[in-house]
Design a protein around this motif. Sequence first.
Motif, PDB file in Angstrom:
ATOM      1  N   ALA A  28      54.131  37.610  59.297  1.00 27.84           N
ATOM      2  CA  ALA A  28      54.124  36.832  60.541  1.00 27.84           C
ATOM      3  C   ALA A  28      52.851  36.003  60.653  1.00 27.84           C
ATOM      4  O   ALA A  28      52.883  34.857  61.089  1.00 27.84           O
ATOM      5  CB  ALA A  28      54.264  37.765  61.740  1.00 27.84           C
ATOM      6  N   SER A  32      52.574  31.867  60.974  1.00 31.38           N
ATOM      7  CA  SER A  32      52.190  31.403  62.307  1.00 31.38           C
ATOM      8  C   SER A  32      51.309  30.167  62.183  1.00 31.38           C
ATOM      9  O   SER A  32      50.601  29.978  61.207  1.00 31.38           O
ATOM     10  CB  SER A  32      51.467  32.504  63.075  1.00 31.38           C
ATOM     11  OG  SER A  32      50.235  32.799  62.482  1.00 31.38           O
ATOM     12  N   ARG A  45      58.643  33.352  68.369  1.00 35.41           N
ATOM     13  CA  ARG A  45      59.524  34.263  67.620  1.00 35.41           C
ATOM     14  C   ARG A  45      60.758  34.631  68.440  1.00 35.41           C
ATOM     15  O   ARG A  45      61.858  34.691  67.911  1.00 35.41           O
ATOM     16  CB  ARG A  45      58.731  35.517  67.228  1.00 35.41           C
ATOM     17  CG  ARG A  45      59.490  36.448  66.360  1.00 35.41           C
ATOM     18  CD  ARG A  45      59.716  35.840  64.974  1.00 35.41           C
ATOM     19  NE  ARG A  45      60.462  36.773  64.174  1.00 35.41           N
ATOM     20  CZ  ARG A  45      61.567  36.475  63.508  1.00 35.41           C
ATOM     21  NH1 ARG A  45      62.033  35.255  63.508  1.00 35.41           N
ATOM     22  NH2 ARG A  45      62.194  37.384  62.810  1.00 35.41           N
TER      23      ARG A  45
END
Length: 69
Positions: A28, A32, A45
């Motif tokens: 993640a 990002s 998300r």
Amino acid sequence: MTVKLELTPDIQAGLLAQAQASGLSLEAYAVSRPGLTRSQIAGQRIRELREGVTLGGTPIKDLIEEGRE
């Protein structure tokens, strides 16, 4: 699209530490966008996850709008 990076153990450990400090998984954190807060990333998300999701055939987006009325 899949991108594969070959990282040295030191760089990987540094990225993992930054991800954990941000409360994110390494995956993640890697995808990002820089400068986003944790809440902005979470919102992003959630929006990605709800795409195409339905409840009883009604899109979640429509249910949210109905709840706001």
